[in-house]
Motif scaffolding. Structure first.
Motif, PDB file in Angstrom:
ATOM      1  N   HIS A 106       2.692  -2.908   4.114  1.00  0.00           N
ATOM      2  CA  HIS A 106       2.542  -1.495   3.728  1.00  0.00           C
ATOM      3  C   HIS A 106       3.832  -0.944   3.121  1.00  0.00           C
ATOM      4  O   HIS A 106       3.814  -0.274   2.094  1.00  0.00           O
ATOM      5  CB  HIS A 106       2.139  -0.648   4.937  1.00  0.00           C
ATOM      6  CG  HIS A 106       1.924   0.786   4.598  1.00  0.00           C
ATOM      7  ND1 HIS A 106       0.950   1.201   3.709  1.00  0.00           N
ATOM      8  CD2 HIS A 106       2.581   1.914   4.997  1.00  0.00           C
ATOM      9  CE1 HIS A 106       1.005   2.513   3.592  1.00  0.00           C
ATOM     10  NE2 HIS A 106       1.981   2.972   4.346  1.00  0.00           N
ATOM     11  N   GLU A 135      -1.214  -2.016   8.835  1.00  0.00           N
ATOM     12  CA  GLU A 135      -1.317  -0.752   8.073  1.00  0.00           C
ATOM     13  C   GLU A 135      -1.695  -1.014   6.630  1.00  0.00           C
ATOM     14  O   GLU A 135      -2.427  -0.249   6.004  1.00  0.00           O
ATOM     15  CB  GLU A 135       0.015   0.010   8.135  1.00  0.00           C
ATOM     16  CG  GLU A 135       0.235   0.731   9.447  1.00  0.00           C
ATOM     17  CD  GLU A 135       1.641   1.326   9.554  1.00  0.00           C
ATOM     18  OE1 GLU A 135       2.315   1.460   8.512  1.00  0.00           O
ATOM     19  OE2 GLU A 135       2.055   1.637  10.683  1.00  0.00           O
ATOM     20  N   GLU A 179      -9.157   1.915   3.321  1.00  0.00           N
ATOM     21  CA  GLU A 179      -9.311   3.359   3.071  1.00  0.00           C
ATOM     22  C   GLU A 179      -9.351   3.671   1.580  1.00  0.00           C
ATOM     23  O   GLU A 179      -9.902   4.682   1.168  1.00  0.00           O
ATOM     24  CB  GLU A 179      -8.174   4.131   3.754  1.00  0.00           C
ATOM     25  CG  GLU A 179      -8.381   4.236   5.269  1.00  0.00           C
ATOM     26  CD  GLU A 179      -7.204   4.874   6.001  1.00  0.00           C
ATOM     27  OE1 GLU A 179      -7.342   5.075   7.223  1.00  0.00           O
ATOM     28  OE2 GLU A 179      -6.165   5.158   5.363  1.00  0.00           O
ATOM     29  N   ALA A 211      -4.928   0.567   4.927  1.00  0.00           N
ATOM     30  CA  ALA A 211      -4.778   1.399   3.718  1.00  0.00           C
ATOM     31  C   ALA A 211      -5.643   0.871   2.575  1.00  0.00           C
ATOM     32  O   ALA A 211      -6.242   1.650   1.819  1.00  0.00           O
ATOM     33  CB  ALA A 211      -3.311   1.448   3.299  1.00  0.00           C
ATOM     34  N   SER A 261       0.789  -1.242   0.000  1.00  0.00           N
ATOM     35  CA  SER A 261       0.000   0.000   0.000  1.00  0.00           C
ATOM     36  C   SER A 261       0.820   1.290   0.000  1.00  0.00           C
ATOM     37  O   SER A 261       0.297   2.330  -0.389  1.00  0.00           O
ATOM     38  CB  SER A 261      -1.004  -0.012   1.152  1.00  0.00           C
ATOM     39  OG  SER A 261      -0.458  -0.578   2.312  1.00  0.00           O
ATOM     40  N   SER A 262       2.105   1.279   0.402  1.00  0.00           N
ATOM     41  CA  SER A 262       2.865   2.539   0.289  1.00  0.00           C
ATOM     42  C   SER A 262       3.153   2.876  -1.179  1.00  0.00           C
ATOM     43  O   SER A 262       3.544   3.995  -1.496  1.00  0.00           O
ATOM     44  CB  SER A 262       4.179   2.481   1.073  1.00  0.00           C
ATOM     45  OG  SER A 262       5.062   1.525   0.523  1.00  0.00           O
TER      46      SER A 262
END
Ligand SMILES: [Zn+2]
Length: 261
Positions: A108, A127, A134, A131, A74-75
């Motif tokens: 993440h 995380e 979200e 993410a 997700s990063s």
């Protein structure tokens, strides 16, 4: 994620003798024993990280009547990789959902889970899941792939509690007694050696009715060093179907293999 909060694109796992021994020990310590015994061979094409061009892979697998898996780090969401180009975003996730493919987790920060303490691994994967939610992905995420394939026994146990499957990068296909939190997988790339290895493994899996994961990153006519040619995926998918295999995303593969209910 580096301290500055930017995605990390250039990390390389440790190649020291100690790291190599630890890797070997982790591989043999099976954390979540399962029996892989599908009625028909199962082939799971998977795409890691993942660049938007991996959707070319989705097209190919769909054309052969199957579905694929996409492990989202997700990063990287909405970022541009200096190597692989545009990475997935919320719209990509929505499109994959709508087309019936599976979105899996991949940490993440693209964390090397062999070098981090378990609490850090748990937090980073947590995380990742937050993410994805979200970004509008509200389905249960039940597939995970370890970044670089790096892990520890403790991380495998935890991943096995949270996810139906954890995929590694140790070459081979899965059959009989298997660690469902470190499933074997064969890398796809642009070289002739990659193609031959993939073909040999596919033929063996078809013959013995196993469960084979393929993994790569970008997909196109001229892929990067991390990616695979569209043509290779077409060739493998067509041969797999011709040989009686089902092209299944990871969690369906786990069900069809008898690994989970
Ligand atoms: Zn990755």
């Amino acid at each position: 994620m580096t301290q500055s909060g930017m995605p990390q694109w250039n990390y390389v796992p440790s190649r020291t003798p100690v790291a190599k021994v630890q890797r070997r020990v982790t591989q043999w310590r099976r954390a979540c024993l399962a029996q892989v015994a599908p009625d028909r061979p199962i082939i799971s094409f998977t795409f890691d990280d993942f660049p938007k061009s991996a959707l070319n892979g989705a097209d190919v697998i769909e054309a052969q009547g199957g579905k694929a898996g996409f492990y989202a780090c997700s990063s990287f969401l909405g970022q541009r990789s200096p190597v692989m180009g545009e990475m997935f975003d919320a719209e990509t996730l929505a499109e994959l959902r709508q087309r019936g493919h599976e979105v899996g987790a991949h940490s993440h920060t693209h964390l090397d889970c062999a070098q981090a303490r378990l609490e850090r691994v748990e937090r980073d994967i947590g995380e990742n899941l937050v993410a994805l939610a979200e970004a509008g992905h509200h389905e249960t995420v039940s597939a995970f792939a370890f970044p670089y394939g790096e892990t520890t026994y403790a991380a495998k146990r935890w991943v096995g509690d949270v996810f139906a499957t954890g995929r590694g990068v140790l070459p081979g296909f899965n059959l009989g007694e298997t660690d469902r939190s470190q499933l074997r997988a064969v890398e796809l790339g642009a070289s002739e050696a990659h193609r031959r290895r993939a073909m040999v493994m596919l033929e063996a899996c078809l013959r013995r009715k196993g469960w084979l994961f393929f993994f790569t990153h970008d997909v196109g006519a001229a892929p990067t060093d991390y990616g695979a040619p569209t043509e290779l995926i077409e060739e493998l998918a067509a041969r797999a179907v011709d040989g009686g295999a089902i092209l299944a995303a990871p969690t369906l593969g786990a069900v069809l293999s008898g690994v989970i209910d």
